[in-house]
Design a protein around this motif. Sequence first.
Motif, PDB file in Angstrom:
ATOM      1  N   ILE A 136      -7.285  -1.381   2.905  1.00  0.00           N
ATOM      2  CA  ILE A 136      -6.515  -2.603   3.143  1.00  0.00           C
ATOM      3  C   ILE A 136      -7.273  -3.506   4.114  1.00  0.00           C
ATOM      4  O   ILE A 136      -8.242  -3.081   4.749  1.00  0.00           O
ATOM      5  N   VAL A 137      -6.812  -4.741   4.250  1.00  0.00           N
ATOM      6  CA  VAL A 137      -7.406  -5.691   5.188  1.00  0.00           C
ATOM      7  C   VAL A 137      -6.939  -5.363   6.600  1.00  0.00           C
ATOM      8  O   VAL A 137      -5.752  -5.135   6.842  1.00  0.00           O
ATOM      9  N   ARG A 138      -7.883  -5.348   7.526  1.00  0.00           N
ATOM     10  CA  ARG A 138      -7.571  -5.061   8.928  1.00  0.00           C
ATOM     11  C   ARG A 138      -6.594  -6.114   9.474  1.00  0.00           C
ATOM     12  O   ARG A 138      -6.789  -7.306   9.301  1.00  0.00           O
ATOM     13  N   GLY A 139      -5.529  -5.661  10.127  1.00  0.00           N
ATOM     14  CA  GLY A 139      -4.543  -6.570  10.697  1.00  0.00           C
ATOM     15  C   GLY A 139      -3.465  -6.996   9.727  1.00  0.00           C
ATOM     16  O   GLY A 139      -2.516  -7.687  10.104  1.00  0.00           O
ATOM     17  N   ASP A 140      -3.582  -6.601   8.456  1.00  0.00           N
ATOM     18  CA  ASP A 140      -2.563  -6.901   7.457  1.00  0.00           C
ATOM     19  C   ASP A 140      -1.255  -6.224   7.843  1.00  0.00           C
ATOM     20  O   ASP A 140      -1.244  -5.173   8.481  1.00  0.00           O
ATOM     21  N   ILE A 141      -0.147  -6.822   7.428  1.00  0.00           N
ATOM     22  CA  ILE A 141       1.165  -6.273   7.766  1.00  0.00           C
ATOM     23  C   ILE A 141       1.298  -4.838   7.247  1.00  0.00           C
ATOM     24  O   ILE A 141       1.975  -3.996   7.850  1.00  0.00           O
ATOM     25  N   TYR A 142       0.614  -4.530   6.149  1.00  0.00           N
ATOM     26  CA  TYR A 142       0.751  -3.191   5.577  1.00  0.00           C
ATOM     27  C   TYR A 142      -0.001  -2.129   6.370  1.00  0.00           C
ATOM     28  O   TYR A 142       0.244  -0.934   6.177  1.00  0.00           O
ATOM     29  N   GLU A 143      -0.885  -2.543   7.254  1.00  0.00           N
ATOM     30  CA  GLU A 143      -1.547  -1.557   8.106  1.00  0.00           C
ATOM     31  C   GLU A 143      -0.510  -0.805   8.945  1.00  0.00           C
ATOM     32  O   GLU A 143      -0.547   0.430   9.040  1.00  0.00           O
ATOM     33  N   MET A 144       0.399  -1.550   9.551  1.00  0.00           N
ATOM     34  CA  MET A 144       1.446  -0.929  10.355  1.00  0.00           C
ATOM     35  C   MET A 144       2.343  -0.037   9.492  1.00  0.00           C
ATOM     36  O   MET A 144       2.697   1.084   9.895  1.00  0.00           O
ATOM     37  N   LEU A 145       2.658  -0.490   8.300  1.00  0.00           N
ATOM     38  CA  LEU A 145       3.607   0.230   7.454  1.00  0.00           C
ATOM     39  C   LEU A 145       3.019   1.525   6.909  1.00  0.00           C
ATOM     40  O   LEU A 145       3.701   2.545   6.861  1.00  0.00           O
ATOM     41  N   VAL A 146       1.750   1.489   6.477  1.00  0.00           N
ATOM     42  CA  VAL A 146       1.172   2.709   5.913  1.00  0.00           C
ATOM     43  C   VAL A 146       0.872   3.738   6.999  1.00  0.00           C
ATOM     44  O   VAL A 146       0.838   4.939   6.722  1.00  0.00           O
ATOM     45  N   ARG A 147       0.660   3.285   8.214  1.00  0.00           N
ATOM     46  CA  ARG A 147       0.500   4.234   9.315  1.00  0.00           C
ATOM     47  C   ARG A 147       1.773   5.065   9.478  1.00  0.00           C
ATOM     48  O   ARG A 147       1.718   6.252   9.810  1.00  0.00           O
ATOM     49  N   ARG A 148       2.902   4.450   9.241  1.00  0.00           N
ATOM     50  CA  ARG A 148       4.173   5.166   9.322  1.00  0.00           C
ATOM     51  C   ARG A 148       4.291   6.221   8.226  1.00  0.00           C
ATOM     52  O   ARG A 148       5.019   7.198   8.376  1.00  0.00           O
ATOM     53  N   LEU A 149       3.563   6.010   7.128  1.00  0.00           N
ATOM     54  CA  LEU A 149       3.588   6.969   6.019  1.00  0.00           C
ATOM     55  C   LEU A 149       2.584   8.099   6.228  1.00  0.00           C
ATOM     56  O   LEU A 149       2.475   8.991   5.384  1.00  0.00           O
ATOM     57  N   GLY A 150       1.845   8.037   7.330  1.00  0.00           N
ATOM     58  CA  GLY A 150       0.905   9.109   7.636  1.00  0.00           C
ATOM     59  C   GLY A 150      -0.552   8.757   7.466  1.00  0.00           C
ATOM     60  O   GLY A 150      -1.420   9.629   7.603  1.00  0.00           O
ATOM     61  N   PHE A 151      -0.849   7.490   7.186  1.00  0.00           N
ATOM     62  CA  PHE A 151      -2.253   7.084   7.072  1.00  0.00           C
ATOM     63  C   PHE A 151      -2.860   6.912   8.465  1.00  0.00           C
ATOM     64  O   PHE A 151      -2.213   6.383   9.377  1.00  0.00           O
ATOM     65  N   VAL A 152      -4.107   7.369   8.592  1.00  0.00           N
ATOM     66  CA  VAL A 152      -4.817   7.318   9.874  1.00  0.00           C
ATOM     67  C   VAL A 152      -6.155   6.611   9.670  1.00  0.00           C
ATOM     68  O   VAL A 152      -6.911   6.957   8.751  1.00  0.00           O
TER      69      VAL A 152
END
Length: 252
Positions: A136-152
Amino acid sequence: MFIFKFTLLALGLLFSHNIQAKAPKLVIYTESFAPYNFQNEAGQLAGINHDIVKDTCARAALQCEFIMLPWKRAYHLVQSNPQSAIFSLAKTQEREPLFKWVGPLVSNQTYFYKLKTSEHIVMDDITQAKNYSLGIVRGDIYEMLVRRLGFVADKNLLLFSEADSFMRLFFKKRIDLIIGSDFTIDHQTEPFGYSRDDLVKLKQIHVDELKGNYIGFNKAASPVVVKRFNQALEQLKAESGYEPYIKRYVKN
């Protein structure tokens, strides 16, 4: 009589110039995110939300300068320039107090996608997404969301300044997953010689806190300018709605 007419003409031109000079100017930042906002083959800014915002500026008699930048830089600049705004901006609880909001504009439901030939990728449940790599693009809103799903980051989450970088790796099967929607997926695949038929749509990313794409004005923006823009957008929606803008860029 000639002198009198010339004087009236000069005064008229001066009055017209003063009106134009007093028209509020607004710098509007955005990123490359087709079909919502992007640079077309002619080098001009285009897209569903770009066209909506541009037409709204005209209706509101605002001088709008559009600047396309990487998302992280655009997001930083809009918070330091009182005469600025940014789109297409997802509205979240964390962001809500940072901007004056107008919208929503156009958005669409988001999913994880894989290549059809990547048969080893199985996602019966959204929690399985973290078992695979994602770009994903760094700083994209989905960065925060996928981290919640366990992405590191630097483990199963690869961050890039531009989407083209991870899309190339995706089609080389060096990244397992991408994020897209029915609106964006053709624009994501076609530059690389692929189509949506080469991909498989997996699980939808359900996020109740995301309230669509908006235009966010700097917190110190003039209340008069924000009000004029909001009124013009409401007028546009009442007269034509967003469907004509969507049809320009989204295939049936």
